[in-house]
Design an enzyme around this catalytic site. Structure first.
Site, PDB file in Angstrom:
ATOM      1  N   HIS A  30       6.711 -48.883  78.865  1.00 43.98           N
ATOM      2  CA  HIS A  30       5.290 -49.269  78.978  1.00 43.98           C
ATOM      3  C   HIS A  30       4.662 -48.314  80.006  1.00 43.98           C
ATOM      4  O   HIS A  30       4.658 -47.098  79.806  1.00 43.98           O
ATOM      5  CB  HIS A  30       5.244 -50.754  79.363  1.00 43.98           C
ATOM      6  CG  HIS A  30       3.904 -51.422  79.282  1.00 43.98           C
ATOM      7  ND1 HIS A  30       2.793 -50.854  78.722  1.00 43.98           N
ATOM      8  CD2 HIS A  30       3.497 -52.662  79.716  1.00 43.98           C
ATOM      9  CE1 HIS A  30       1.761 -51.697  78.796  1.00 43.98           C
ATOM     10  NE2 HIS A  30       2.166 -52.801  79.410  1.00 43.98           N
ATOM     11  N   HIS A  44       3.922 -45.073  69.677  1.00 40.13           N
ATOM     12  CA  HIS A  44       3.199 -46.291  70.034  1.00 40.13           C
ATOM     13  C   HIS A  44       3.521 -47.387  69.046  1.00 40.13           C
ATOM     14  O   HIS A  44       3.727 -47.121  67.865  1.00 40.13           O
ATOM     15  CB  HIS A  44       1.679 -46.045  70.057  1.00 40.13           C
ATOM     16  CG  HIS A  44       0.962 -47.101  70.821  1.00 40.13           C
ATOM     17  ND1 HIS A  44       0.464 -48.229  70.232  1.00 40.13           N
ATOM     18  CD2 HIS A  44       0.708 -47.199  72.149  1.00 40.13           C
ATOM     19  CE1 HIS A  44      -0.079 -48.992  71.168  1.00 40.13           C
ATOM     20  NE2 HIS A  44       0.057 -48.395  72.332  1.00 40.13           N
ATOM     21  N   ASP A  71      -0.108 -41.878  78.051  1.00 38.97           N
ATOM     22  CA  ASP A  71       0.697 -41.526  79.223  1.00 38.97           C
ATOM     23  C   ASP A  71       1.071 -40.048  79.277  1.00 38.97           C
ATOM     24  O   ASP A  71       1.400 -39.538  80.346  1.00 38.97           O
ATOM     25  CB  ASP A  71       1.979 -42.365  79.249  1.00 38.97           C
ATOM     26  CG  ASP A  71       1.711 -43.769  79.761  1.00 38.97           C
ATOM     27  OD1 ASP A  71       0.729 -43.939  80.497  1.00 38.97           O
ATOM     28  OD2 ASP A  71       2.485 -44.683  79.426  1.00 38.97           O
TER      29      ASP A  71
HETATM   30  N1  ACO Z   1      10.863 -40.375  71.206  1.00 40.64           N
HETATM   31  C1  ACO Z   1      11.741 -40.265  70.200  1.00 40.64           C
HETATM   32  N2  ACO Z   1      11.768 -41.084  69.137  1.00 40.64           N
HETATM   33  C2  ACO Z   1      10.837 -42.048  69.073  1.00 40.64           C
HETATM   34  C3  ACO Z   1       9.877 -42.211  70.065  1.00 40.64           C
HETATM   35  C4  ACO Z   1       9.912 -41.342  71.169  1.00 40.64           C
HETATM   36  N3  ACO Z   1       9.036 -41.451  72.169  1.00 40.64           N
HETATM   37  N4  ACO Z   1       9.083 -43.257  69.761  1.00 40.64           N
HETATM   38  C5  ACO Z   1       9.525 -43.721  68.583  1.00 40.64           C
HETATM   39  N5  ACO Z   1      10.580 -43.004  68.176  1.00 40.64           N
HETATM   40  C6  ACO Z   1      11.368 -43.175  66.946  1.00 40.64           C
HETATM   41  C7  ACO Z   1      12.382 -44.285  67.172  1.00 40.64           C
HETATM   42  O1  ACO Z   1      13.600 -43.781  67.665  1.00 40.64           O
HETATM   43  C8  ACO Z   1      12.504 -44.853  65.767  1.00 40.64           C
HETATM   44  O2  ACO Z   1      13.326 -44.004  65.016  1.00 40.64           O
HETATM   45  P1  ACO Z   1      14.355 -44.619  63.934  1.00 40.64           P
HETATM   46  O3  ACO Z   1      13.484 -45.309  62.920  1.00 40.64           O
HETATM   47  O4  ACO Z   1      15.072 -43.417  63.423  1.00 40.64           O
HETATM   48  O5  ACO Z   1      15.229 -45.585  64.698  1.00 40.64           O
HETATM   49  C9  ACO Z   1      11.101 -44.736  65.208  1.00 40.64           C
HETATM   50  O6  ACO Z   1      10.480 -43.665  65.949  1.00 40.64           O
HETATM   51  C10 ACO Z   1      10.288 -45.996  65.377  1.00 40.64           C
HETATM   52  O7  ACO Z   1      10.263 -46.331  66.728  1.00 40.64           O
HETATM   53  P2  ACO Z   1      10.394 -47.805  67.325  1.00 40.64           P
HETATM   54  O8  ACO Z   1      11.331 -47.806  68.485  1.00 40.64           O
HETATM   55  O9  ACO Z   1      10.667 -48.796  66.229  1.00 40.64           O
HETATM   56  O10 ACO Z   1       8.947 -48.049  67.818  1.00 40.64           O
HETATM   57  P3  ACO Z   1       8.476 -49.265  68.721  1.00 40.64           P
HETATM   58  O11 ACO Z   1       7.211 -49.710  68.146  1.00 40.64           O
HETATM   59  O12 ACO Z   1       9.537 -50.272  68.915  1.00 40.64           O
HETATM   60  O13 ACO Z   1       8.295 -48.537  70.140  1.00 40.64           O
HETATM   61  C11 ACO Z   1       7.408 -47.367  71.923  1.00 40.64           C
HETATM   62  C12 ACO Z   1       7.092 -48.091  70.617  1.00 40.64           C
HETATM   63  C13 ACO Z   1       8.205 -48.310  72.855  1.00 40.64           C
HETATM   64  C14 ACO Z   1       6.100 -47.004  72.605  1.00 40.64           C
HETATM   65  C15 ACO Z   1       8.229 -46.107  71.593  1.00 40.64           C
HETATM   66  O14 ACO Z   1       7.446 -45.228  70.832  1.00 40.64           O
HETATM   67  C16 ACO Z   1       8.739 -45.448  72.842  1.00 40.64           C
HETATM   68  O15 ACO Z   1       9.775 -45.842  73.377  1.00 40.64           O
HETATM   69  N6  ACO Z   1       8.008 -44.413  73.370  1.00 40.64           N
HETATM   70  C17 ACO Z   1       8.366 -43.774  74.613  1.00 40.64           C
HETATM   71  C18 ACO Z   1       7.883 -44.614  75.783  1.00 40.64           C
HETATM   72  C19 ACO Z   1       6.384 -44.511  75.989  1.00 40.64           C
HETATM   73  O16 ACO Z   1       5.815 -43.431  75.911  1.00 40.64           O
HETATM   74  N7  ACO Z   1       5.763 -45.642  76.302  1.00 40.64           N
HETATM   75  C20 ACO Z   1       4.324 -45.698  76.566  1.00 40.64           C
HETATM   76  C21 ACO Z   1       3.629 -46.570  75.556  1.00 40.64           C
HETATM   77  S1  ACO Z   1       1.880 -46.389  75.676  1.00 40.64           S
HETATM   78  C22 ACO Z   1       1.419 -47.070  77.139  1.00 40.64           C
HETATM   79  O17 ACO Z   1       2.059 -47.929  77.696  1.00 40.64           O
HETATM   80  C23 ACO Z   1       0.124 -46.542  77.725  1.00 40.64           C
END
Ligand code: ACO
Length: 373
Positions: free
Chosen positions: A220, A259, A310
């Site tokens: 987050h 996201h 971010d």
């Molecule tokens: N880097 C690499 N792979 C990613 C990323 C990432 N940042 N985000 C998503 N993916 C991939 C996942 O590994 C997944 O792959 P798979 O289907 O092969 O397993 C696919 O994309 C779907 O991702 P989920 O984890 O299901 O997405 P979810 O909705 O659960 O997570 C989240 C969203 C937590 C924001 C995720 O994108 C993430 O961890 N990002 C990095 C952390 C981040 O930047 N957080 C800030 C959010 S915005 C804010 O707070 C202002």
């Protein structure tokens, strides 16, 4: 049996109603009380947006002036809170400073019939920069700074307390825009935490303290600090591309990308990036933004994943000479406005938030007394 994959993380579940913001709705994107975030970031100041979120309507000129003066009058720390901040050990994370500061203020200035929720929301908005920077200067060199100030806005107050002098117009406006973008985002993890705590009829400070805890994690709010650390590992775009490809091969999560709700882009990233570029130009940057842009291009090419707010807020804060450990606390300084609006809304239409779970443990079985185990 329910589909666990769909239910994990409550993805796509409507968990309540709100009149505060929309996130990712087709055709409208991100809006605060019906106004697009692009319009607000272009035309408004952070204090206008704070007023809009907390009061429900844009302020008139007089209302805005009164609001600014009220916030100015609330920037002085109670002596007892200074004592608490001075006790925190070296190496404390600044998010823990804000969490502790918020909780302690709840003991020194508790919510009561005389001190209501709007006054507490204003107090926390005015005081979070003071808490953070009083602690920072005391921690760094034992200085006990005066946090009272007639700085007209939160961005100015923050930068002045940090650097010891009034910021340039460019720096002040860049941070102001970032605060607008960070102010509100519907039922994200920290806001939902605030609402869950508020739904038990707990006090305002407890709800906000919980929200700060939820925001701290790298999935987050903590992602902006991690994004900065990632960019700083590389000195050239080619190095960045190679390093990122290695991380992706290891299936690492790349912080600042992706996201839960947005599927093709984060509208806040489109607004923050030009501001990061303006500051890069002012600083004659030849490294950080080229590295960041290559990371973005490779993530789009390899994974079709876009930067979230971010990602480009990290270089923007860096160009403002803000230490990386203060990036997530800046998110708190902005988001207290959205959290407050949600706590008010939850309280106004309250029902205890208490979902149920699908049980997947052992079936009923006879108890085995201790002597027989
Ligand atoms: N880097 C690499 N792979 C990613 C990323 C990432 N940042 N985000 C998503 N993916 C991939 C996942 O590994 C997944 O792959 P798979 O289907 O092969 O397993 C696919 O994309 C779907 O991702 P989920 O984890 O299901 O997405 P979810 O909705 O659960 O997570 C989240 C969203 C937590 C924001 C995720 O994108 C993430 O961890 N990002 C990095 C952390 C981040 O930047 N957080 C800030 C959010 S915005 C804010 O707070 C202002």
């Amino acid at each position: 049996m329910i589909d666990a994959k769909n239910v994990e993380g409550l993805a796509g579940i409507v968990a309540g109603q709100t009149a505060i913001s929309t996130v990712g709705k087709e055709g409208v994107g991100l809006t605060y009380r019906g106004y697009s975030v692009e319009d607000l970031a272009r035309e408004a100041t952070f204090e206008e947006v704070a007023y809009l979120l907390i009061d429900g309507a844009l302020p008139s000129r007089t209302q805005l002036e009164d609001y600014r003066h009220k916030l100015m009058s609330l920037r002085t720390l109670p002596d007892k809170l200074k004592t608490v901040l001075e006790q925190l050990p070296a190496g404390t994370h600044p998010m823990d400073v804000l969490r502790t500061g918020c909780s302690a203020l709840g003991a020194f200035e508790p919510e009561s019939a005389a001190r209501g929720q709007v006054d507490i929301a204003d107090r926390l908005l005015a005081l979070f920069p003071s808490i953070l920077l009083y602690w920072l200067h005391f921690q760094n060199n034992g200085a006990r700074i005066d946090t009272a100030s007639d700085a007209p806005g939160t961005a100015w107050h923050f930068l002045e307390l940090l650097g010891g002098e009034a910021p340039s117009d460019l720096d002040e406006r860049a941070l102001d825009v970032a605060l607008i973008l960070y102010a509100e985002h519907e039922f994200n993890a920290s806001t939902f935490t605030c609402r869950t705590i508020a739904s038990t009829l707990a006090d305002f400070y407890s709800a906000v303290t919980g929200g700060i805890g939820a925001l701290r994690g790298p999935l987050h709010g903590g992602a902006n600090e991690s994004a900065m650390q990632l960019m700083q590992k590389f000195h050239t775009p080619d190095q960045a591309e190679q390093g990122l490809l290695e991380m992706l091969a290891r299936k690492d999560l790349i912080m600042g990308f992706g996201h839960r709700v947005y599927k093709s882009s984060d509208p806040r990233s489109e607004v923050i990036k030009p501001w990061a570029n303006k500051l890069a130009e002012a600083h004659a940057d030849q490294c950080l933004m080229p590295v960041a842009e290559r990371l973005e291009a490779v993530m789009r090419r390899e994974k079709n994943i876009f930067p979230n707010l971010d990602f480009y807020s990290a270089p923007l804060f860096h160009f403002l000479d803000i230490p990386t450990s203060l990036f997530t606390p800046l998110f708190v300084i902005a988001r207290i406005t959205g959290w407050s609006a949600h706590i008010f809304e939850q309280r106004a239409h309250n029902r205890l938030i208490r979902p149920t779970a699908e049980y997947i443990g052992p079936p009923p079985r006879p108890f085995v007394p201790l002597a027989k185990r």
